[in-house]
Scaffold this motif. Sequence first.
Motif, PDB file in Angstrom:
ATOM      1  N   LEU A  12       0.834  -1.201   0.000  1.00 36.02           N
ATOM      2  CA  LEU A  12       0.000   0.000   0.000  1.00 36.02           C
ATOM      3  C   LEU A  12       0.872   1.256   0.000  1.00 36.02           C
ATOM      4  O   LEU A  12       0.615   2.183  -0.759  1.00 36.02           O
ATOM      5  CB  LEU A  12      -0.918  -0.007   1.235  1.00 36.02           C
ATOM      6  N   ALA A  13       1.887   1.282   0.836  1.00 36.24           N
ATOM      7  CA  ALA A  13       2.759   2.457   0.946  1.00 36.24           C
ATOM      8  C   ALA A  13       4.101   2.012   1.506  1.00 36.24           C
ATOM      9  O   ALA A  13       4.183   1.024   2.220  1.00 36.24           O
ATOM     10  CB  ALA A  13       2.129   3.497   1.860  1.00 36.24           C
ATOM     11  N   ARG A  14       5.129   2.798   1.185  1.00 33.75           N
ATOM     12  CA  ARG A  14       6.467   2.478   1.673  1.00 33.75           C
ATOM     13  C   ARG A  14       6.921   3.389   2.790  1.00 33.75           C
ATOM     14  O   ARG A  14       8.048   3.288   3.255  1.00 33.75           O
ATOM     15  CB  ARG A  14       7.478   2.533   0.524  1.00 33.75           C
ATOM     16  N   ASN A  15       6.052   4.316   3.214  1.00 35.91           N
ATOM     17  CA  ASN A  15       6.387   5.115   4.388  1.00 35.91           C
ATOM     18  C   ASN A  15       5.124   5.354   5.204  1.00 35.91           C
ATOM     19  O   ASN A  15       4.014   5.300   4.701  1.00 35.91           O
ATOM     20  CB  ASN A  15       7.121   6.412   4.024  1.00 35.91           C
ATOM     21  N   ARG A  16       5.313   5.599   6.473  1.00 37.78           N
ATOM     22  CA  ARG A  16       4.210   5.681   7.435  1.00 37.78           C
ATOM     23  C   ARG A  16       3.280   6.849   7.131  1.00 37.78           C
ATOM     24  O   ARG A  16       2.065   6.724   7.248  1.00 37.78           O
ATOM     25  CB  ARG A  16       4.793   5.792   8.854  1.00 37.78           C
ATOM     26  N   HIS A  50      -1.742  -2.764  12.109  1.00 35.32           N
ATOM     27  CA  HIS A  50      -1.564  -2.063  10.836  1.00 35.32           C
ATOM     28  C   HIS A  50      -0.419  -1.052  10.957  1.00 35.32           C
ATOM     29  O   HIS A  50       0.459  -0.984  10.091  1.00 35.32           O
ATOM     30  CB  HIS A  50      -2.866  -1.364  10.462  1.00 35.32           C
ATOM     31  N   GLY A  51      -0.410  -0.268  12.038  1.00 35.31           N
ATOM     32  CA  GLY A  51       0.641   0.724  12.238  1.00 35.31           C
ATOM     33  C   GLY A  51       2.023   0.100  12.360  1.00 35.31           C
ATOM     34  O   GLY A  51       2.997   0.608  11.800  1.00 35.31           O
ATOM     35  N   ILE A  52       2.106  -0.984  13.081  1.00 34.84           N
ATOM     36  CA  ILE A  52       3.391  -1.674  13.243  1.00 34.84           C
ATOM     37  C   ILE A  52       3.875  -2.202  11.901  1.00 34.84           C
ATOM     38  O   ILE A  52       5.050  -2.038  11.540  1.00 34.84           O
ATOM     39  CB  ILE A  52       3.274  -2.809  14.285  1.00 34.84           C
ATOM     40  N   MET A  53       2.972  -2.805  11.151  1.00 34.36           N
ATOM     41  CA  MET A  53       3.357  -3.365   9.851  1.00 34.36           C
ATOM     42  C   MET A  53       3.773  -2.265   8.874  1.00 34.36           C
ATOM     43  O   MET A  53       4.725  -2.438   8.104  1.00 34.36           O
ATOM     44  CB  MET A  53       2.210  -4.213   9.306  1.00 34.36           C
ATOM     45  N   ALA A  54       3.093  -1.127   8.915  1.00 36.23           N
ATOM     46  CA  ALA A  54       3.469  -0.009   8.053  1.00 36.23           C
ATOM     47  C   ALA A  54       4.838   0.541   8.451  1.00 36.23           C
ATOM     48  O   ALA A  54       5.646   0.900   7.589  1.00 36.23           O
ATOM     49  CB  ALA A  54       2.404   1.084   8.120  1.00 36.23           C
ATOM     50  N   SER A  55       5.109   0.596   9.741  1.00 39.97           N
ATOM     51  CA  SER A  55       6.421   1.063  10.211  1.00 39.97           C
ATOM     52  C   SER A  55       7.528   0.108   9.796  1.00 39.97           C
ATOM     53  O   SER A  55       8.629   0.540   9.416  1.00 39.97           O
ATOM     54  CB  SER A  55       6.411   1.233  11.733  1.00 39.97           C
ATOM     55  N   ILE A  56       7.268  -1.181   9.851  1.00 44.66           N
ATOM     56  CA  ILE A  56       8.253  -2.178   9.417  1.00 44.66           C
ATOM     57  C   ILE A  56       8.510  -2.041   7.918  1.00 44.66           C
ATOM     58  O   ILE A  56       9.656  -2.135   7.466  1.00 44.66           O
ATOM     59  CB  ILE A  56       7.804  -3.599   9.796  1.00 44.66           C
ATOM     60  N   ALA A  57       7.467  -1.795   7.134  1.00 45.61           N
ATOM     61  CA  ALA A  57       7.631  -1.603   5.690  1.00 45.61           C
ATOM     62  C   ALA A  57       8.504  -0.383   5.410  1.00 45.61           C
ATOM     63  O   ALA A  57       9.366  -0.411   4.515  1.00 45.61           O
ATOM     64  CB  ALA A  57       6.272  -1.456   5.014  1.00 45.61           C
ATOM     65  N   GLU A  58       8.300   0.695   6.185  1.00 47.36           N
ATOM     66  CA  GLU A  58       9.114   1.893   6.006  1.00 47.36           C
ATOM     67  C   GLU A  58      10.573   1.596   6.350  1.00 47.36           C
ATOM     68  O   GLU A  58      11.490   1.979   5.613  1.00 47.36           O
ATOM     69  CB  GLU A  58       8.585   3.022   6.879  1.00 47.36           C
ATOM     70  N   SER A  61      12.223  -0.469   3.552  1.00 46.80           N
ATOM     71  CA  SER A  61      12.515   0.326   2.364  1.00 46.80           C
ATOM     72  C   SER A  61      13.742   1.205   2.578  1.00 46.80           C
ATOM     73  O   SER A  61      14.633   1.274   1.723  1.00 46.80           O
ATOM     74  CB  SER A  61      11.301   1.185   2.016  1.00 46.80           C
ATOM     75  N   GLN A  62      13.805   1.877   3.731  1.00 47.01           N
ATOM     76  CA  GLN A  62      14.955   2.741   4.013  1.00 47.01           C
ATOM     77  C   GLN A  62      16.241   1.937   4.179  1.00 47.01           C
ATOM     78  O   GLN A  62      17.302   2.340   3.699  1.00 47.01           O
ATOM     79  CB  GLN A  62      14.692   3.572   5.259  1.00 47.01           C
ATOM     80  N   ASN A  63      16.158   0.805   4.834  1.00 45.46           N
ATOM     81  CA  ASN A  63      17.327  -0.040   5.040  1.00 45.46           C
ATOM     82  C   ASN A  63      17.821  -0.610   3.706  1.00 45.46           C
ATOM     83  O   ASN A  63      19.033  -0.672   3.468  1.00 45.46           O
ATOM     84  CB  ASN A  63      17.006  -1.171   6.020  1.00 45.46           C
ATOM     85  N   LEU A  64      16.892  -1.004   2.847  1.00 44.34           N
ATOM     86  CA  LEU A  64      17.271  -1.528   1.537  1.00 44.34           C
ATOM     87  C   LEU A  64      18.011  -0.461   0.737  1.00 44.34           C
ATOM     88  O   LEU A  64      19.043  -0.749   0.117  1.00 44.34           O
ATOM     89  CB  LEU A  64      16.040  -2.014   0.779  1.00 44.34           C
ATOM     90  N   ALA A  65      17.518   0.774   0.772  1.00 49.93           N
ATOM     91  CA  ALA A  65      18.187   1.871   0.056  1.00 49.93           C
ATOM     92  C   ALA A  65      19.597   2.064   0.599  1.00 49.93           C
ATOM     93  O   ALA A  65      20.547   2.265  -0.183  1.00 49.93           O
ATOM     94  CB  ALA A  65      17.378   3.150   0.186  1.00 49.93           C
ATOM     95  N   THR A  66      19.767   1.994   1.900  1.00 52.24           N
ATOM     96  CA  THR A  66      21.085   2.145   2.519  1.00 52.24           C
ATOM     97  C   THR A  66      22.018   1.025   2.062  1.00 52.24           C
ATOM     98  O   THR A  66      23.182   1.265   1.711  1.00 52.24           O
ATOM     99  CB  THR A  66      20.959   2.139   4.053  1.00 52.24           C
ATOM    100  N   VAL A  68      21.799  -0.831  -0.657  1.00 52.02           N
ATOM    101  CA  VAL A  68      22.091  -0.705  -2.079  1.00 52.02           C
ATOM    102  C   VAL A  68      23.181   0.325  -2.294  1.00 52.02           C
ATOM    103  O   VAL A  68      24.135   0.102  -3.057  1.00 52.02           O
ATOM    104  CB  VAL A  68      20.812  -0.342  -2.884  1.00 52.02           C
ATOM    105  N   MET A  69      23.062   1.468  -1.624  1.00 45.68           N
ATOM    106  CA  MET A  69      24.095   2.505  -1.762  1.00 45.68           C
ATOM    107  C   MET A  69      25.447   2.005  -1.256  1.00 45.68           C
ATOM    108  O   MET A  69      26.481   2.271  -1.868  1.00 45.68           O
ATOM    109  CB  MET A  69      23.684   3.769  -1.002  1.00 45.68           C
ATOM    110  N   LYS A  70      25.424   1.254  -0.168  1.00 51.65           N
ATOM    111  CA  LYS A  70      26.666   0.686   0.371  1.00 51.65           C
ATOM    112  C   LYS A  70      27.275  -0.278  -0.664  1.00 51.65           C
ATOM    113  O   LYS A  70      28.490  -0.259  -0.893  1.00 51.65           O
ATOM    114  CB  LYS A  70      26.373  -0.034   1.684  1.00 51.65           C
ATOM    115  N   GLY A  71      26.449  -1.075  -1.273  1.00 51.34           N
ATOM    116  CA  GLY A  71      26.938  -2.026  -2.276  1.00 51.34           C
ATOM    117  C   GLY A  71      27.486  -1.332  -3.513  1.00 51.34           C
ATOM    118  O   GLY A  71      28.429  -1.803  -4.145  1.00 51.34           O
ATOM    119  N   MET A  72      26.880  -0.211  -3.870  1.00 53.76           N
ATOM    120  CA  MET A  72      27.348   0.520  -5.052  1.00 53.76           C
ATOM    121  C   MET A  72      28.687   1.196  -4.810  1.00 53.76           C
ATOM    122  O   MET A  72      29.474   1.372  -5.737  1.00 53.76           O
ATOM    123  CB  MET A  72      26.285   1.558  -5.470  1.00 53.76           C
ATOM    124  N   ARG A  73      28.931   1.560  -3.524  1.00 52.56           N
ATOM    125  CA  ARG A  73      30.233   2.183  -3.207  1.00 52.56           C
ATOM    126  C   ARG A  73      31.301   1.123  -3.234  1.00 52.56           C
ATOM    127  O   ARG A  73      32.404   1.256  -3.572  1.00 52.56           O
ATOM    128  CB  ARG A  73      30.195   2.826  -1.822  1.00 52.56           C
TER     129      ARG A  73
END
Length: 73
Positions: A12-16, A50-58, A61-66, A68-73
């Motif tokens: 549904l969403a990637r941030n709270r 629902h709130g907990i699950m949305a927070s985990i999704a956020e 997503s943020q951890n994955l971005a971190t 990926v950037m670490k892997g690209m460096r």
Amino acid sequence: MDFVIVHTIDRLARNRADDVAITKTIQGAGAYLVSTTEAISTTPSGRLLHGIMASIAEFYSQNLATEVMKGMR
């Protein structure tokens, strides 16, 4: 009765903040949010879950971005 059906809350969403806005819009339209794989409801316990699950999704997503950037460096 109208429903908005999602496979999982993290689809549904990637941030709270977006999750809250979308959920309020759905409720404002008189519809119900239904997850096909998760037991969310309009009870206090369901809203907490629902709130907990949305927070985990956020976090995911943020951890994955971190990572990926670490892997690209």
